[in-house]
Scaffold this motif. Structure first.
Motif, short mmCIF file in Angstrom:
data_model
loop_
_atom_site.label_atom_id
_atom_site.label_comp_id
_atom_site.label_asym_id
_atom_site.label_seq_id
_atom_site.Cartn_x
_atom_site.Cartn_y
_atom_site.Cartn_z
N ALA A 95 -1.81 -1.02 12.20
CA ALA A 95 -1.93 -1.71 10.91
C ALA A 95 -0.75 -2.61 10.60
O ALA A 95 -0.85 -3.49 9.75
CB ALA A 95 -2.09 -0.68 9.79
N GLY A 96 0.36 -2.41 11.25
CA GLY A 96 1.53 -3.22 10.91
C GLY A 96 1.64 -4.50 11.70
O GLY A 96 2.63 -5.21 11.58
N GLU A 122 -4.03 -1.38 -5.21
CA GLU A 122 -4.28 -0.77 -3.91
C GLU A 122 -4.96 -1.74 -2.95
O GLU A 122 -5.93 -2.40 -3.32
CB GLU A 122 -5.19 0.45 -4.08
CG GLU A 122 -4.69 1.48 -5.07
CD GLU A 122 -3.43 2.17 -4.59
OE1 GLU A 122 -3.22 2.20 -3.35
OE2 GLU A 122 -2.67 2.66 -5.42
N PHE A 141 2.64 0.78 8.62
CA PHE A 141 2.03 0.31 7.38
C PHE A 141 2.50 1.09 6.16
O PHE A 141 2.82 0.54 5.13
CB PHE A 141 0.51 0.40 7.49
CG PHE A 141 -0.17 -0.10 6.28
CD1 PHE A 141 -0.30 -1.45 6.07
CD2 PHE A 141 -0.65 0.77 5.33
CE1 PHE A 141 -0.90 -1.92 4.93
CE2 PHE A 141 -1.26 0.30 4.19
CZ PHE A 141 -1.38 -1.04 3.99
N LEU A 193 -8.31 0.41 6.20
CA LEU A 193 -7.10 1.13 6.60
C LEU A 193 -7.38 2.59 6.87
O LEU A 193 -8.08 3.24 6.09
CB LEU A 193 -6.06 1.03 5.49
CG LEU A 193 -5.31 -0.29 5.43
CD1 LEU A 193 -4.65 -0.44 4.07
CD2 LEU A 193 -4.28 -0.34 6.53
N ASP A 211 -2.16 5.01 10.68
CA ASP A 211 -1.55 3.69 10.49
C ASP A 211 -2.30 2.62 11.28
O ASP A 211 -1.71 1.81 11.99
CB ASP A 211 -0.08 3.71 10.92
CG ASP A 211 0.84 3.68 9.71
OD1 ASP A 211 0.36 3.38 8.62
OD2 ASP A 211 2.04 3.93 9.88
N GLY A 258 5.76 -4.46 9.67
CA GLY A 258 5.45 -4.44 11.10
C GLY A 258 5.83 -3.15 11.79
O GLY A 258 5.26 -2.79 12.80
N ARG A 313 -4.98 5.56 6.99
CA ARG A 313 -3.58 5.87 6.75
C ARG A 313 -3.04 6.95 7.67
O ARG A 313 -1.85 6.99 7.96
CB ARG A 313 -3.40 6.33 5.31
CG ARG A 313 -3.62 5.21 4.39
CD ARG A 313 -3.56 5.65 2.96
NE ARG A 313 -3.86 4.48 2.16
CZ ARG A 313 -3.01 3.50 1.99
NH1 ARG A 313 -1.81 3.56 2.50
NH2 ARG A 313 -3.34 2.44 1.30
N ALA A 357 -2.71 -7.03 5.14
CA ALA A 357 -2.87 -5.70 4.55
C ALA A 357 -1.56 -5.20 3.96
O ALA A 357 -1.52 -4.64 2.87
CB ALA A 357 -3.39 -4.73 5.60
N ALA A 358 -0.48 -5.40 4.69
CA ALA A 358 0.80 -4.88 4.23
C ALA A 358 1.37 -5.68 3.06
O ALA A 358 1.99 -5.13 2.16
CB ALA A 358 1.80 -4.88 5.38
N LYS A 381 3.05 -2.87 -6.79
CA LYS A 381 3.29 -1.51 -7.29
C LYS A 381 4.24 -1.53 -8.49
O LYS A 381 5.42 -1.87 -8.37
CB LYS A 381 3.91 -0.66 -6.19
CG LYS A 381 3.02 -0.47 -4.99
CD LYS A 381 1.83 0.38 -5.34
CE LYS A 381 1.01 0.73 -4.13
NZ LYS A 381 -0.20 1.44 -4.47
N ILE A 415 0.84 -1.18 0.00
CA ILE A 415 0.00 0.00 0.00
C ILE A 415 0.87 1.24 0.00
O ILE A 415 1.77 1.37 0.80
CB ILE A 415 -0.85 0.05 1.27
CG1 ILE A 415 -1.42 -1.31 1.56
CG2 ILE A 415 -1.91 1.10 1.17
CD1 ILE A 415 -2.12 -1.91 0.42
#
Lengths: 203, 300
Positions: A77-78, A128, B130, A50, A55, B127, A52, A86-87, B160, A2
């Motif tokens: 999110a990570g 995306e 994001f 998400l 995060d 991690g 942004r 998601a990542a 991407k 993303i």
């Protein structure tokens, strides 16, 4: 992976996708999780979008276990399985979670529900990722199998396209039909439906 | 046969002006014994002797969510780094041996099972946060190639397009520098990178139950298929779970690369890919008449 915000959203409006979700979109998301739960005969389903700006992943629709209290909950999110999905933009199935003490603690703290199995697929549109579709405790016959992972991924892509259409609407549609983004989206929806039909035939 | 460039040839780049074959010695390891015949032809499994190592002396790097230290299913982690992003930009820094979700630990555990004596290193690219994950993946992979790891396990990809060209150049540099990148194909039918490039070894999942079975795909771009369904893997908290996906087929092949390189350290990346091809369970050297390729017959 993303990198960008919701398409067509100005940079200043990218802080939260939540603000762009009207009642119709909320109904769409609820419908998606209801259907996902039904497809896999699961105890629960959820959609996380998400944010942004912070995060974070945000529970935006839940079906079954957690429906009463999870919507609106946020987490980084990570982290976690949903964060990895998601990542990375990759779907994932994990099983035997109840004997995983580390998972139990982390999940129980945030959701008060500890599944034994979890399927998660990115809500991906083009390049995306908009969020994650999760299915918790699917029926045993639907677990840990690559065709089911394919099915969930395909359904999630379909849902992501629908979400995209719902959120972005049809700004700037050309009157003469050239470079018509809505037409592109309709074409993609048709293609995804065709893929889904083929996949269901193969199962 | 495995080969290695000599010091004398290191300056060679574009041509052989002023050099003779005697100026270009290449030292090779002894090859495997001839393959035994089988009813269906000659088994290519004769190359099994090349796969007999334990991973000793081979440095493997897992580019993922980190690897949990002291996990019983992983054993020692010889080095842990993380890609971080702050005001100063994106950089790689030494970090604690920790995993943000379990995925990297799972990959490391599979590599350890296949190549128990290899050196295992980790660079965490997911991690931390994001945003910018594609950039972090590229940074981590570039760092691993620059460190000269023998094998890099990349159970990740990016969708991407703007990273594709740089990843392609990096994959080619790794190929010529003898860093083998073993990369997962995307689980969904999604265009992503770097697994699409011929200079990496790309891996998908088969649906068989044999954890040691691997296959060559006669119709690439995904070149190899390994066990990726219902795989028992290490997970965070010293535990294990079962999971499915190309992510978990990839470290099997990475582990195989470590085994091969531990017994034949001078092997080049293209030789390594050939050994994997010839030792795949579905590859047979048969006496069937060869089918002419579309281009045959066009040259007088």
């Amino acid at each position: 992976m993303i990198e960008s915000t919701y398409p067509h959203a100005p940079a200043s409006a990218s802080a939260s996708a939540d603000a762009r979700l009207g009642p119709a979109t909320a109904e769409l998301l609820q419908s998606v999780v209801n259907v996902a739960r039904a497809i896999f005969a699961a105890e629960a389903g959820s959609i996380l979008l998400l944010d942004r700006a912070t995060d974070e992943l945000v529970f935006r629709a839940v079906s079954g276990q957690g429906q009463d209290f999870l919507v609106g909950r946020r987490f980084p999110a990570g982290q976690g399985i949903a964060g990895w999905v998601a990542a990375s933009g990759e779907p994932l199935i994990v099983d035997d979670l109840r004997r995983n003490t580390a998972f139990d603690r982390l999940l129980a703290e945030s959701t008060r529900y500890v599944p034994d199995a979890l399927m998660a697929a990115p809500l991906i549109h083009g390049a995306e990722v908009l969020g994650v579709l999760e299915v918790l405790d699917p029926a045993p016959a639907a677990r840990a199998s690559l065709p089911e992972l394919d099915l969930l991924s395909l359904f999630a892509r379909q849902a992501a396209t629908a979400l995209q259409v719902a959120v972005s609407g049809c700004p700037g549609c050309a009157a003469d039909g050239r470079d018509d983004p809505a037409a592109d989206k309709r074409q993609e929806v048709a293609r995804l439906l065709s893929d889904a039909r083929r996949l269901l035939d193969d199962l | 046969m495995t080969t290695a460039a000599t010091t004398a040839s290191r300056g060679l780049t574009w041509g052989l002006r002023g050099r003779t074959p005697a100026d270009l010695p290449v030292h090779a390891d002894v090859g495997p014994p001839p393959a035994p015949p089988t009813p269906s032809g000659t088994s290519a499994a004769g190359v099994a002797g090349l796969v007999g190592g334990t991973g000793r002396g081979v440095r493997v790097c897992v580019v993922d969510s980190g690897v949990e230290g002291e996990h019983p299913g992983v054993g020692p982690v010889d080095g842990s780094w993380a890609v971080v992003k702050d005001e100063a930009g994106v950089r790689v820094t030494e970090s604690a041996a920790a995993d943000s979700c379990g995925h990297g630990t799972a990959c490391a555990g599979i590599i350890r099972r296949i190549a128990p004596d290899c050196e295992l290193h980790s660079v965490r690219v997911l991690g931390e946060r994001f945003s910018g994950s594609g950039e972090m993946l590229l940074t981590g992979l570039r760092w691993a190639v620059e460190q000269g790891f023998d094998v890099v396990n990349l159970s990740l990809s990016t969708t991407k397009n703007r990273f594709a060209e740089e990843l392609h150049a990096l994959a080619d540099a790794a190929y010529f520098g003898r860093t083998v990148i073993v990369a997962s194909a995307h689980n969904a039918q999604v265009e992503s990178f770097p697994w699409r490039f011929a200079s990496v070894i790309s891996v998908g999942s088969h649906q068989e139950t044999d954890p040691d079975l691997y296959l060559y795909n006669p119709q690439p771009p995904v070149e190899f298929f390994a066990h990726g369904q219902n795989v028992e893997v290490a997970w965070i908290g010293g535990t294990s779970i079962r999971t499915s996906g190309n992510s978990f087929a990839t470290p099997f092949v990475a582990g195989m690369c470590a085994r091969i390189l531990s017994s034949h350290p001078r092997m080049t990346t293209f030789q390594l890919k050939s050994v994997l091809y010839l030792s795949a369970a579905n590859v047979r050297v048969s006496d069937l008449p060869q089918q002419p390729s579309p281009r045959e017959g066009t040259i007088p």
